[in-house]
Design a protein around this motif. Structure first.
Motif, PDB file in Angstrom:
ATOM      1  N   VAL A  11      29.494 -63.363  95.808  1.00 21.42           N
ATOM      2  CA  VAL A  11      30.755 -62.903  96.399  1.00 21.42           C
ATOM      3  C   VAL A  11      31.217 -61.665  95.645  1.00 21.42           C
ATOM      4  O   VAL A  11      31.424 -61.719  94.430  1.00 21.42           O
ATOM      5  CB  VAL A  11      31.838 -64.003  96.338  1.00 21.42           C
ATOM      6  N   ARG A  12      31.385 -60.562  96.363  1.00 26.10           N
ATOM      7  CA  ARG A  12      31.824 -59.307  95.747  1.00 26.10           C
ATOM      8  C   ARG A  12      33.303 -59.338  95.431  1.00 26.10           C
ATOM      9  O   ARG A  12      34.068 -60.078  96.022  1.00 26.10           O
ATOM     10  CB  ARG A  12      31.565 -58.136  96.694  1.00 26.10           C
ATOM     11  N   GLY A  13      33.699 -58.478  94.473  1.00 21.85           N
ATOM     12  CA  GLY A  13      35.095 -58.324  94.120  1.00 21.85           C
ATOM     13  C   GLY A  13      35.219 -57.614  92.786  1.00 21.85           C
ATOM     14  O   GLY A  13      34.219 -57.302  92.139  1.00 21.85           O
ATOM     15  N   ALA A  14      36.469 -57.368  92.381  1.00 20.69           N
ATOM     16  CA  ALA A  14      36.708 -56.742  91.080  1.00 20.69           C
ATOM     17  C   ALA A  14      36.078 -57.588  89.977  1.00 20.69           C
ATOM     18  O   ALA A  14      35.558 -57.064  88.994  1.00 20.69           O
ATOM     19  CB  ALA A  14      38.199 -56.576  90.845  1.00 20.69           C
ATOM     20  N   THR A  15      36.145 -58.892  90.142  1.00 22.67           N
ATOM     21  CA  THR A  15      35.392 -59.818  89.301  1.00 22.67           C
ATOM     22  C   THR A  15      34.491 -60.597  90.248  1.00 22.67           C
ATOM     23  O   THR A  15      34.955 -61.494  90.951  1.00 22.67           O
ATOM     24  CB  THR A  15      36.324 -60.782  88.528  1.00 22.67           C
ATOM     25  N   PRO A  16      33.211 -60.235  90.326  1.00 22.46           N
ATOM     26  CA  PRO A  16      32.326 -60.898  91.283  1.00 22.46           C
ATOM     27  C   PRO A  16      32.082 -62.353  90.901  1.00 22.46           C
ATOM     28  O   PRO A  16      32.264 -62.751  89.750  1.00 22.46           O
ATOM     29  CB  PRO A  16      31.038 -60.078  91.204  1.00 22.46           C
ATOM     30  N   ALA A  84      26.543 -53.846  91.021  1.00 22.20           N
ATOM     31  CA  ALA A  84      27.449 -52.776  90.582  1.00 22.20           C
ATOM     32  C   ALA A  84      28.821 -53.356  90.227  1.00 22.20           C
ATOM     33  O   ALA A  84      29.433 -52.950  89.233  1.00 22.20           O
ATOM     34  CB  ALA A  84      27.576 -51.715  91.667  1.00 22.20           C
ATOM     35  N   ASP A  85      29.302 -54.309  91.022  1.00 21.70           N
ATOM     36  CA  ASP A  85      30.577 -54.975  90.710  1.00 21.70           C
ATOM     37  C   ASP A  85      30.491 -55.681  89.364  1.00 21.70           C
ATOM     38  O   ASP A  85      31.409 -55.597  88.546  1.00 21.70           O
ATOM     39  CB  ASP A  85      30.935 -56.002  91.790  1.00 21.70           C
ATOM     40  N   ALA A  86      29.384 -56.396  89.129  1.00 24.60           N
ATOM     41  CA  ALA A  86      29.205 -57.137  87.872  1.00 24.60           C
ATOM     42  C   ALA A  86      29.118 -56.192  86.688  1.00 24.60           C
ATOM     43  O   ALA A  86      29.672 -56.469  85.618  1.00 24.60           O
ATOM     44  CB  ALA A  86      27.962 -58.025  87.950  1.00 24.60           C
ATOM     45  N   GLU A  87      28.448 -55.069  86.873  1.00 28.01           N
ATOM     46  CA  GLU A  87      28.342 -54.092  85.790  1.00 28.01           C
ATOM     47  C   GLU A  87      29.722 -53.533  85.440  1.00 28.01           C
ATOM     48  O   GLU A  87      30.078 -53.417  84.269  1.00 28.01           O
ATOM     49  CB  GLU A  87      27.405 -52.961  86.200  1.00 28.01           C
ATOM     50  N   GLN A  88      30.507 -53.208  86.456  1.00 32.08           N
ATOM     51  CA  GLN A  88      31.840 -52.658  86.224  1.00 32.08           C
ATOM     52  C   GLN A  88      32.762 -53.695  85.580  1.00 32.08           C
ATOM     53  O   GLN A  88      33.575 -53.355  84.725  1.00 32.08           O
ATOM     54  CB  GLN A  88      32.446 -52.159  87.523  1.00 32.08           C
ATOM     55  N   ALA A  89      32.622 -54.962  85.953  1.00 29.46           N
ATOM     56  CA  ALA A  89      33.482 -56.028  85.408  1.00 29.46           C
ATOM     57  C   ALA A  89      32.992 -56.515  84.046  1.00 29.46           C
ATOM     58  O   ALA A  89      33.695 -57.260  83.370  1.00 29.46           O
ATOM     59  CB  ALA A  89      33.533 -57.204  86.389  1.00 29.46           C
TER      60      ALA A  89
END
Length: 124
Positions: A11-16, A84-89
Motif C-alpha cells: 500500500v503506497r503512502g507517505a509511510t508505505p 520509492a515511497d519506502a526509500e523516502q520514508a
C-alpha cells in the motif's frame, strides 16, 4: 522463508505499508499497539524494499522474502512507486494479520488486537 505473493498487499503512502496474511513470522512480531495513532518502531526488525524482492529481516533467524514483482500494489501503482515511497520514508510499516481484508479499514486493522508488526526502517 518465502511469503506467497498472493498473501501480501503493498500500500503506497507517505509511510508505505506491507500487509502480510498468514506470515510465518507472525508470532514473533510484536503485538501492534498504536494508542495515539502512531505506529511504533518494530525493534530489531528492518525492511529492504527492492523491485523484485522485499526482505523483512528480524532478530536471529527470523525473516521473510516477498517476491515483490509478483505481489499486488494497491490502486494500480507499481512496485517501483512503492519502493520509492519506502526509500523516502526510511522504511515501511509491516502489518501481519490472519487474512487480507476485503476493504482496508486501518482503525479496525490496527485496533483488532491480533495484528502484529510496526514500522521497520531500511538499513543504513
Amino acid at each position: 522463508m518465502l511469503q506467497d505473493p498472493e498473501t501480501t498487499l503493498f500500500v503506497r503512502g507517505a509511510t508505505p505499508v506491507l500487509l502480510l496474511a498468514g506470515a510465518p513470522v507472525h508470532d514473533v512480531l510484536p503485538l501492534l499497539t498504536a494508542s495515539d495513532g502512531a505506529v511504533p518502531l518494530c525493534e530489531g526488525w528492518s525492511i529492504v524494499p527492492r523491485l523484485t524482492l522485499c526482505v523483512v529481516d528480524g532478530p536471529g533467524e527470523h525473516g521473510i522474502v516477498v517476491p515483490a514483482l509478483a505481489a499486488p500494489v494497491l490502486d494500480g501503482a507499481d512496485m517501483g512507486d512503492w519502493c520509492a515511497d519506502a526509500e523516502q520514508a526510511g522504511g515501511a510499516v509491516v502489518l501481519s494479520v490472519d487474512r487480507l481484508p476485503e476493504v482496508l479499514d486501518w482503525s479496525s486493522l490496527v485496533g483488532s488486537g491480533t495484528a502484529r508488526g510496526g514500522f521497520m526502517p531500511t538499513p543504513a
